[in-house]
Design a protein around this motif. Structure first.
Motif, PDB file in Angstrom:
ATOM      1  N   ARG A 178     -32.454 -76.476 -27.004  1.00 14.79           N
ATOM      2  CA  ARG A 178     -32.290 -75.018 -27.003  1.00 14.79           C
ATOM      3  C   ARG A 178     -33.332 -74.358 -27.920  1.00 14.79           C
ATOM      4  O   ARG A 178     -33.952 -73.349 -27.554  1.00 14.79           O
ATOM      5  N   VAL A 179     -33.529 -74.926 -29.115  1.00 17.02           N
ATOM      6  CA  VAL A 179     -34.495 -74.344 -30.054  1.00 17.02           C
ATOM      7  C   VAL A 179     -35.904 -74.422 -29.470  1.00 17.02           C
ATOM      8  O   VAL A 179     -36.697 -73.476 -29.580  1.00 17.02           O
ATOM      9  N   TYR A 180     -36.230 -75.559 -28.835  1.00 13.46           N
ATOM     10  CA  TYR A 180     -37.543 -75.689 -28.200  1.00 13.46           C
ATOM     11  C   TYR A 180     -37.710 -74.628 -27.111  1.00 13.46           C
ATOM     12  O   TYR A 180     -38.757 -73.978 -27.014  1.00 13.46           O
ATOM     13  N   ARG A 181     -36.667 -74.455 -26.300  1.00  9.61           N
ATOM     14  CA  ARG A 181     -36.774 -73.535 -25.158  1.00  9.61           C
ATOM     15  C   ARG A 181     -36.822 -72.078 -25.605  1.00  9.61           C
ATOM     16  O   ARG A 181     -37.605 -71.288 -25.085  1.00  9.61           O
ATOM     17  N   GLU A 182     -36.005 -71.734 -26.610  1.00 10.91           N
ATOM     18  CA  GLU A 182     -35.888 -70.331 -26.986  1.00 10.91           C
ATOM     19  C   GLU A 182     -36.849 -69.897 -28.078  1.00 10.91           C
ATOM     20  O   GLU A 182     -37.200 -68.717 -28.157  1.00 10.91           O
ATOM     21  N   ASP A 183     -37.291 -70.827 -28.940  1.00 12.31           N
ATOM     22  CA  ASP A 183     -38.088 -70.413 -30.097  1.00 12.31           C
ATOM     23  C   ASP A 183     -39.421 -71.147 -30.213  1.00 12.31           C
ATOM     24  O   ASP A 183     -40.484 -70.513 -30.246  1.00 12.31           O
ATOM     25  N   ARG A 263     -51.432 -67.642 -37.393  1.00 12.98           N
ATOM     26  CA  ARG A 263     -51.035 -68.456 -38.554  1.00 12.98           C
ATOM     27  C   ARG A 263     -49.551 -68.278 -38.847  1.00 12.98           C
ATOM     28  O   ARG A 263     -48.840 -69.242 -39.153  1.00 12.98           O
ATOM     29  N   ALA A 264     -49.044 -67.035 -38.769  1.00 13.20           N
ATOM     30  CA  ALA A 264     -47.628 -66.785 -39.042  1.00 13.20           C
ATOM     31  C   ALA A 264     -46.743 -67.498 -38.034  1.00 13.20           C
ATOM     32  O   ALA A 264     -45.688 -68.043 -38.388  1.00 13.20           O
ATOM     33  N   ARG A 265     -47.164 -67.519 -36.768  1.00 11.47           N
ATOM     34  CA  ARG A 265     -46.368 -68.190 -35.742  1.00 11.47           C
ATOM     35  C   ARG A 265     -46.336 -69.701 -35.979  1.00 11.47           C
ATOM     36  O   ARG A 265     -45.277 -70.342 -35.887  1.00 11.47           O
ATOM     37  N   ILE A 266     -47.493 -70.283 -36.311  1.00  9.65           N
ATOM     38  CA  ILE A 266     -47.538 -71.728 -36.582  1.00  9.65           C
ATOM     39  C   ILE A 266     -46.726 -72.063 -37.827  1.00  9.65           C
ATOM     40  O   ILE A 266     -45.967 -73.040 -37.858  1.00  9.65           O
ATOM     41  N   THR A 267     -46.883 -71.245 -38.864  1.00 10.56           N
ATOM     42  CA  THR A 267     -46.157 -71.500 -40.119  1.00 10.56           C
ATOM     43  C   THR A 267     -44.652 -71.418 -39.919  1.00 10.56           C
ATOM     44  O   THR A 267     -43.897 -72.220 -40.480  1.00 10.56           O
ATOM     45  N   ALA A 268     -44.198 -70.476 -39.110  1.00 17.00           N
ATOM     46  CA  ALA A 268     -42.760 -70.337 -38.862  1.00 17.00           C
ATOM     47  C   ALA A 268     -42.203 -71.599 -38.199  1.00 17.00           C
ATOM     48  O   ALA A 268     -41.123 -72.081 -38.560  1.00 17.00           O
ATOM     49  N   VAL A 269     -42.947 -72.131 -37.242  1.00 17.69           N
ATOM     50  CA  VAL A 269     -42.497 -73.360 -36.576  1.00 17.69           C
ATOM     51  C   VAL A 269     -42.544 -74.544 -37.541  1.00 17.69           C
ATOM     52  O   VAL A 269     -41.644 -75.389 -37.566  1.00 17.69           O
ATOM     53  N   CYS A 270     -43.611 -74.624 -38.358  1.00 19.32           N
ATOM     54  CA  CYS A 270     -43.726 -75.708 -39.335  1.00 19.32           C
ATOM     55  C   CYS A 270     -42.566 -75.675 -40.330  1.00 19.32           C
ATOM     56  O   CYS A 270     -42.029 -76.723 -40.700  1.00 19.32           O
ATOM     57  N   ASN A 271     -42.181 -74.469 -40.765  1.00 18.87           N
ATOM     58  CA  ASN A 271     -41.055 -74.354 -41.700  1.00 18.87           C
ATOM     59  C   ASN A 271     -39.765 -74.872 -41.076  1.00 18.87           C
ATOM     60  O   ASN A 271     -38.968 -75.551 -41.741  1.00 18.87           O
ATOM     61  N   PHE A 272     -39.569 -74.592 -39.789  1.00 22.29           N
ATOM     62  CA  PHE A 272     -38.369 -75.087 -39.103  1.00 22.29           C
ATOM     63  C   PHE A 272     -38.373 -76.613 -39.033  1.00 22.29           C
ATOM     64  O   PHE A 272     -37.385 -77.263 -39.377  1.00 22.29           O
ATOM     65  N   PHE A 273     -39.507 -77.192 -38.608  1.00 16.97           N
ATOM     66  CA  PHE A 273     -39.581 -78.651 -38.490  1.00 16.97           C
ATOM     67  C   PHE A 273     -39.446 -79.324 -39.855  1.00 16.97           C
ATOM     68  O   PHE A 273     -38.853 -80.402 -39.972  1.00 16.97           O
ATOM     69  N   THR A 274     -39.998 -78.706 -40.882  1.00 18.99           N
ATOM     70  CA  THR A 274     -39.875 -79.285 -42.223  1.00 18.99           C
ATOM     71  C   THR A 274     -38.419 -79.374 -42.638  1.00 18.99           C
ATOM     72  O   THR A 274     -37.962 -80.403 -43.166  1.00 18.99           O
ATOM     73  N   TRP A 293     -26.785 -71.612 -41.277  1.00 14.07           N
ATOM     74  CA  TRP A 293     -27.386 -70.300 -41.476  1.00 14.07           C
ATOM     75  C   TRP A 293     -28.848 -70.396 -41.898  1.00 14.07           C
ATOM     76  O   TRP A 293     -29.651 -69.522 -41.564  1.00 14.07           O
ATOM     77  N   GLU A 294     -29.217 -71.440 -42.615  1.00 16.28           N
ATOM     78  CA  GLU A 294     -30.626 -71.617 -42.967  1.00 16.28           C
ATOM     79  C   GLU A 294     -31.460 -71.870 -41.713  1.00 16.28           C
ATOM     80  O   GLU A 294     -32.565 -71.337 -41.550  1.00 16.28           O
ATOM     81  N   ILE A 295     -30.919 -72.666 -40.792  1.00 16.82           N
ATOM     82  CA  ILE A 295     -31.615 -72.905 -39.525  1.00 16.82           C
ATOM     83  C   ILE A 295     -31.713 -71.619 -38.721  1.00 16.82           C
ATOM     84  O   ILE A 295     -32.752 -71.329 -38.101  1.00 16.82           O
ATOM     85  N   MET A 296     -30.641 -70.822 -38.726  1.00 21.12           N
ATOM     86  CA  MET A 296     -30.705 -69.548 -38.010  1.00 21.12           C
ATOM     87  C   MET A 296     -31.751 -68.623 -38.636  1.00 21.12           C
ATOM     88  O   MET A 296     -32.441 -67.874 -37.932  1.00 21.12           O
ATOM     89  N   ARG A 297     -31.874 -68.680 -39.971  1.00 25.41           N
ATOM     90  CA  ARG A 297     -32.892 -67.858 -40.632  1.00 25.41           C
ATOM     91  C   ARG A 297     -34.293 -68.303 -40.205  1.00 25.41           C
ATOM     92  O   ARG A 297     -35.179 -67.475 -39.950  1.00 25.41           O
ATOM     93  N   LEU A 298     -34.496 -69.615 -40.102  1.00 25.14           N
ATOM     94  CA  LEU A 298     -35.798 -70.125 -39.674  1.00 25.14           C
ATOM     95  C   LEU A 298     -36.062 -69.779 -38.208  1.00 25.14           C
ATOM     96  O   LEU A 298     -37.199 -69.479 -37.829  1.00 25.14           O
TER      97      LEU A 298
END
Length: 314
Positions: A178-183, A263-274, A293-298
């Motif tokens: 779901r996260v891959y598909r939606e975000d 850069r912001a888009r890549i960083t946002a995804v990197c923060n989620f994977f981290t 909730w932390e995952i939802m924030r990411l």
């Protein structure tokens, strides 16, 4: 007659001597048989003892080898965990430099007017308490909204609970799918599809590096249909933008200049994977609700980034 008697006596004496010698030889044979039997018994006992000792040594060697292999496996696991943590921290450090700090990682740098809306949504440490009185839907209770107006989506929370029970990076599990598909997918879907695929693979493998552009740095790579040698052109979007950062994929010496939005888009995804890697490695010691909730924030960060909202660079 006298001669015959003497011959008879001589023969009797010889017969007696022969019988005596035979008796001695029989006794000697019997003694030797006893010695042989005793030696055979001692040999059997010695052989059995040697085999038992050999089996004991083999068992001890196998036990020591199993213990050593277990210790080695645990050591390699700890090394892999530390390497993953170092790589993740390196990625976070690279995306936030003194010259161009990442305000998503340093909320104290935000101005009062910008910092206000972020209240209650900053990154929480593993020792923080529960963010809201949410319980698992399977327990028969419905999560209630907290003071900040957040309310758990029961479907998302159930998928997260199932994933949290056995964390994995397999994108086919319902939660990550779901996260891959939606975000993740939409956030890394750039105009230059070929480079977008390479960036997505590097982010998933944790081999992507973002670094600030030095004024003396000379570009070295060209991407088809996009002039990547120009610091005023984003290699991912192909738009004319001033690029203050560049990315490197894996061990490649090639660099690609990217705009602040990319850069912001890549960083946002990197923060989620981290963060999910930290969970998978057991580094996050939190209850289900704050972790959710932390995952939802990411995920919110990825959604905002893909819509074009990103912090202004210094």
């Amino acid at each position: 007659m006298e001669i015959r008697e003497k011959g008879s006596e001589f023969l009797k004496e010889e017969l007696y001597k022969a019988q005596k010698e035979l008796k001695l030889k029989d006794e000697e044979c019997e003694r030797l048989c006893k010695v042989r039997a005793q030696l055979e018994q001692e040999l059997e006992e010695l052989t059995a003892s040697l085999f038992e000792e050999a089996h004991k040594m083999v068992r001890e060697a196998n036990m020591k080898q199993a213990a050593s292999e277990k210790q080695l496996k645990e050591a390699w696991g700890k090394i892999d965990m530390l390497q993953a943590e170092v790589t993740a921290l390196k990625t976070l450090v690279i995306t936030s430099t003194p010259a161009s700090p990442n305000r998503e990682l340093h909320p104290q740098l935000l101005s009062p007017t910008k910092a206000g809306p972020r209240k209650g949504h900053s990154r929480h440490k593993s020792t923080s308490s529960s963010l809201c009185p949410v319980v698992c839907p399977t327990a028969g209770r419905i999560p209630t909204p907290d003071k900040e107006g957040k309310e758990v989506d029961t479907t998302l929370f159930a998928e997260f609970q199932a994933w949290r029970a056995s964390p994995t990076l397999d994108k086919n599990c319902p939660f990550l799918e779901r996260v891959y598909r939606e975000d993740v997918g939409p956030c890394l879907d750039f105009t230059v599809q070929e480079l977008s695929s390479l960036v997505r693979a590097a982010v998933e493998d944790n081999t992507l590096t973002i670094e600030p552009v030095a004024s003396q740095t000379l570009p070295t790579v060209k991407v088809p249909t996009v002039d990547c040698n120009n610091t005023n052109t984003c290699a991912l979007s192909g738009l004319s933008r001033t690029c203050h950062h560049r990315i490197r994929l894996g061990d490649s010496k090639s660099h690609y200049y990217i705009s602040p939005s990319s850069r912001a888009r890549i960083t946002a995804v990197c923060n989620f994977f981290t963060y999910i890697r930290y969970i998978q490695q057991g580094l996050v010691r939190q209850d289900a609700e704050p972790m959710f909730w932390e995952i939802m924030r990411l995920r919110k960060g990825m959604s905002l980034a893909k819509l074009g909202f990103f912090p202004q660079e210094a």
